[in-house]
Design an enzyme around this catalytic site. Structure first.
Site, PDB file in Angstrom:
ATOM      1  N   ASP A  40       0.729  -1.491   0.045  1.00  0.00           N
ATOM      2  CA  ASP A  40       0.615  -0.079   0.335  1.00  0.00           C
ATOM      3  C   ASP A  40       0.580   1.701   0.290  1.00  0.00           C
ATOM      4  O   ASP A  40       0.853   2.495   0.827  1.00  0.00           O
ATOM      5  CB  ASP A  40      -0.841   0.204   1.463  1.00  0.00           C
ATOM      6  CG  ASP A  40      -2.005   1.110   0.861  1.00  0.00           C
ATOM      7  OD1 ASP A  40      -2.745   1.402  -0.306  1.00  0.00           O
ATOM      8  OD2 ASP A  40      -2.504   1.041   1.905  1.00  0.00           O
ATOM      9  N   LYS A  79       1.844   4.654  -1.006  1.00  0.00           N
ATOM     10  CA  LYS A  79       1.075   6.055  -1.739  1.00  0.00           C
ATOM     11  C   LYS A  79       2.031   6.905  -0.723  1.00  0.00           C
ATOM     12  O   LYS A  79       2.275   7.019   0.175  1.00  0.00           O
ATOM     13  CB  LYS A  79      -0.111   5.470  -1.786  1.00  0.00           C
ATOM     14  CG  LYS A  79      -0.893   5.301  -0.364  1.00  0.00           C
ATOM     15  CD  LYS A  79      -2.752   5.314  -0.062  1.00  0.00           C
ATOM     16  CE  LYS A  79      -3.142   4.984   1.001  1.00  0.00           C
ATOM     17  NZ  LYS A  79      -4.463   4.801   0.966  1.00  0.00           N
ATOM     18  N   ASN A 115       1.253   7.365   2.938  1.00  0.00           N
ATOM     19  CA  ASN A 115       2.074   6.364   4.321  1.00  0.00           C
ATOM     20  C   ASN A 115       3.451   6.884   3.988  1.00  0.00           C
ATOM     21  O   ASN A 115       3.830   5.788   4.418  1.00  0.00           O
ATOM     22  CB  ASN A 115       1.163   5.388   3.449  1.00  0.00           C
ATOM     23  CG  ASN A 115       0.285   5.049   3.665  1.00  0.00           C
ATOM     24  OD1 ASN A 115      -0.493   5.460   4.709  1.00  0.00           O
ATOM     25  ND2 ASN A 115      -0.288   3.525   2.976  1.00  0.00           N
ATOM     26  N   ASP A 167       2.960   2.713   7.865  1.00  0.00           N
ATOM     27  CA  ASP A 167       1.374   1.671   7.660  1.00  0.00           C
ATOM     28  C   ASP A 167       1.426   0.317   6.983  1.00  0.00           C
ATOM     29  O   ASP A 167       1.268  -0.098   5.729  1.00  0.00           O
ATOM     30  CB  ASP A 167       0.098   2.954   6.468  1.00  0.00           C
ATOM     31  CG  ASP A 167      -1.296   2.036   6.338  1.00  0.00           C
ATOM     32  OD1 ASP A 167      -1.297   0.942   7.345  1.00  0.00           O
ATOM     33  OD2 ASP A 167      -2.293   3.151   6.014  1.00  0.00           O
ATOM     34  N   THR A 178      -3.980  -0.031  -3.086  1.00  0.00           N
ATOM     35  CA  THR A 178      -5.315   1.506  -3.054  1.00  0.00           C
ATOM     36  C   THR A 178      -5.450   1.928  -4.621  1.00  0.00           C
ATOM     37  O   THR A 178      -4.787   1.398  -5.858  1.00  0.00           O
ATOM     38  CB  THR A 178      -4.666   2.740  -2.760  1.00  0.00           C
ATOM     39  OG1 THR A 178      -4.451   2.591  -1.098  1.00  0.00           O
ATOM     40  CG2 THR A 178      -5.365   3.712  -3.314  1.00  0.00           C
TER      41      THR A 178
HETATM   42  N1  LIG Z   1       4.072   7.958  12.836  1.00  0.00           N
HETATM   43  C1  LIG Z   1       3.048   9.112  12.804  1.00  0.00           C
HETATM   44  N2  LIG Z   1       3.789  10.357  12.735  1.00  0.00           N
HETATM   45  C2  LIG Z   1       2.605  11.668  12.588  1.00  0.00           C
HETATM   46  N3  LIG Z   1       1.568  11.070  12.394  1.00  0.00           N
HETATM   47  C3  LIG Z   1       1.687   9.544  11.421  1.00  0.00           C
HETATM   48  C4  LIG Z   1       1.849   8.788  12.618  1.00  0.00           C
HETATM   49  N4  LIG Z   1       0.939   7.523  11.912  1.00  0.00           N
HETATM   50  C5  LIG Z   1       0.022   7.882  11.085  1.00  0.00           C
HETATM   51  N5  LIG Z   1       0.539   9.275  10.844  1.00  0.00           N
HETATM   52  C6  LIG Z   1      -0.913  10.061  10.176  1.00  0.00           C
HETATM   53  O1  LIG Z   1      -2.003   9.096  10.595  1.00  0.00           O
HETATM   54  C7  LIG Z   1      -2.248   8.529   9.349  1.00  0.00           C
HETATM   55  C8  LIG Z   1      -2.966   7.495   9.076  1.00  0.00           C
HETATM   56  O2  LIG Z   1      -1.852   6.626   9.567  1.00  0.00           O
HETATM   57  P1  LIG Z   1      -2.246   4.868   9.311  1.00  0.00           P
HETATM   58  O3  LIG Z   1      -1.085   4.256   9.792  1.00  0.00           O
HETATM   59  O4  LIG Z   1      -1.870   5.483   7.574  1.00  0.00           O
HETATM   60  O5  LIG Z   1      -3.034   4.813   8.926  1.00  0.00           O
HETATM   61  P2  LIG Z   1      -4.093   3.807   8.436  1.00  0.00           P
HETATM   62  O6  LIG Z   1      -3.733   2.556   7.959  1.00  0.00           O
HETATM   63  O7  LIG Z   1      -5.703   4.172   8.696  1.00  0.00           O
HETATM   64  O8  LIG Z   1      -4.209   4.125   6.634  1.00  0.00           O
HETATM   65  C9  LIG Z   1      -1.503   8.851   8.290  1.00  0.00           C
HETATM   66  O9  LIG Z   1      -1.482   9.329   7.227  1.00  0.00           O
HETATM   67  C10 LIG Z   1      -0.896  10.155   9.002  1.00  0.00           C
HETATM   68  O10 LIG Z   1      -1.220  11.459   8.096  1.00  0.00           O
HETATM   69 MG   LIG Z   2      -2.561   4.837   5.718  1.00  0.00          MG
END
Ligand SMILES: Nc1ncnc2c1ncn2[C@@H]1O[C@H](COP(=O)(O)OP(=O)(O)O)[C@@H](O)[C@H]1O
Ligand SMILES: [Mg+2]
Length: 400
Positions: free
Chosen positions: A178, A180, A183, A199, A219
């Site tokens: 995934d 993109k 992430n 992610d 995606t």
């Molecule tokens: N370690 C981190 N530090 C800062 N922001 C984060 C972090 N992890 C996730 N985010 C924010 O949260 C969003 C969603 O997290 P993500 O791990 O991509 O979850 P999902 O599986 O719901 O897409 C990311 O796109 C980013 O903006």
């Molecule tokens: Mg994500």
């Protein structure tokens, strides 16, 4: 959600590892009492309207909501004693089961400068809380728009870090599935910040060197043709996504873009994209050659992460490119795309910019089934299968 039709690669190990982490947390004296209790209400701060387990709030001060996914909420927190900031990703144990199992399985194994680091995990009966290092620089695209200047050299810098992280993952038998811009996070707001791959909810860990994956996930705009064709696939699907990311970085447009999912998937299956001069006139031939060697329908001849790292465009840091500032094209296109999408959704301003990201939905089983019922597509897939027996070859501009 996530991936389906898992025949060769059962997703995630049984939660033994998770239990181990849980035990580590259990040892933390004072918090022991609280862990039997279900998440107890904690005064919401700002706009955080979720309840956190007491063990989490005993150790971390919840500061702000920074991300939202289908089954997750990501919050910025502060360690109560050290005052160190972290991010906590909170997932629903039941609805997000596959996601957190895959994610934990990977995060517990990896240690790399361009991959997000897991600090610790808390579990309650309904939620999983992953404490991770905090990336404060925002998502890749937000940075490009905010940055004020963007050149081919900048693009090679970003792609180098992504490729280095992906090469490491692939060497461990891990496929992200995934990749993109949402992430890929900047570690800090400075211009010299590194990128962190995050992610791992859809990631897969290969059981043996020659095993393939055959579950459908990813995606829509970034999904590789072999996944759409329901062929057994390898970690090369990540390299297709890197190609899509590279294309977006350089032009601010998507190589495969259609609101109609069926048409979108057909174009991907054909690997049909073009370089519209309006957006690409200032981009070097070397950069296009890099993209061309990633957006190859046949995964056997698509560049691997190691090969991509050795591509002359990446290696030279685009030294021969004009290094014109591509920022104007990129930000305007992205913003135009954002406003087009958001006007369809009758949303407004900043909020709508966020909705563009969530627009990139995960591929749905019914979409793929519908695709496979189309006789034209079936013919396309047959021809794809015969073509993908082509023996592997090195990309023309690769130095080895
Ligand atoms: N370690 C981190 N530090 C800062 N922001 C984060 C972090 N992890 C996730 N985010 C924010 O949260 C969003 C969603 O997290 P993500 O791990 O991509 O979850 P999902 O599986 O719901 O897409 C990311 O796109 C980013 O903006
Ligand atoms: Mg994500």
């Amino acid at each position: 959600m996530g991936c389906w039709r898992s025949k060769l690669e059962p997703q995630g190990r049984k939660s033994k590892e998770i239990e181990e982490i849980y035990k580590v947390n259990k040892k933390e004296g004072k918090e022991k009492e609280a862990e039997k209790k279900e998440p107890s209400p904690v005064a919401p701060r700002g706009k955080i309207k979720v309840k956190f387990d007491q063990r989490v709030t005993a150790k971390y001060d919840i500061k702000a909501l920074i991300g939202k996914g289908s089954f997750s909420r990501v919050v910025r927190v502060e360690h109560r004693i050290t005052k160190q900031p972290y991010a906590i990703k909170m997932l629903d144990r039941v609805r997000g089961k596959e996601v957190f199992e895959s994610e934990l399985q990977v995060l517990r194994r990896v240690s790399h400068q361009y991959i997000i680091q897991l600090i610790e995990v808390f579990e309650s009966t309904s939620k999983v809380y992953m404490v991770m290092e905090l990336a404060t620089g925002g998502e890749l695209f937000d940075r490009i728009i905010a940055k004020g200047s963007f050149t081919e050299t900048d693009a090679t810098r970003v792609l180098y870090m992504v490729l280095d992280g992906v090469k490491y993952l692939h060497s461990l038998g891990i496929t992200h599935r995934d990749l993109k811009p949402e992430n890929l996070l900047y570690y800090h707001p400075g211009s010299d910040s590194k990128i962190l791959i995050t992610d791992f909810g859809l990631s897969s860990t290969r059981k043996s060197a020659d095993s393939h994956m055959d579950t459908t996930c990813g995606t829509s705009e970034y999904i590789a043709p072999e996944v759409l064709a329901k062929q057994p696939y390898t970690s090369q699907v990540d390299m297709w996504a890197v190609g899509v990311i590279g294309y977006i970085l350089l032009s601010g447009t998507m190589p495969f873009d259609d609101d109609n999912k069926s048409r979108l998937y057909k174009t991907i299956l054909k690997g049909k994209y073009s370089y519209k001069s309006e957006y690409w006139k200032d981009v070097s031939e070397e950069a296009k050659d890099f993209i061309d060697n990633l957006l190859l329908v046949d995964p056997n001849i698509r560049m691997t992460a190691s090969q991509a790292l050795k591509h002359s465009w990446i290696m030279s840091k685009a030294a021969t490119a004009s290094n014109k500032n591509l920022h104007r094209t990129i930000s305007q296109n992205l913003l135009r795309r954002q406003s087009t999408r958001s006007s369809l959704k009758s949303a407004t301003s900043r909020q709508s910019a966020k909705s563009l990201r969530s627009e990139h939905r995960h591929v749905l089983p019914e979409e793929i089934d519908a695709l496979h019922r189309d006789p034209q597509i079936r013919a396309e897939i047959r021809s794809l299968s015969s073509r993908t027996n082509t023996p592997a070859k090195s990309p023309a501009s690769s130095s080895s």
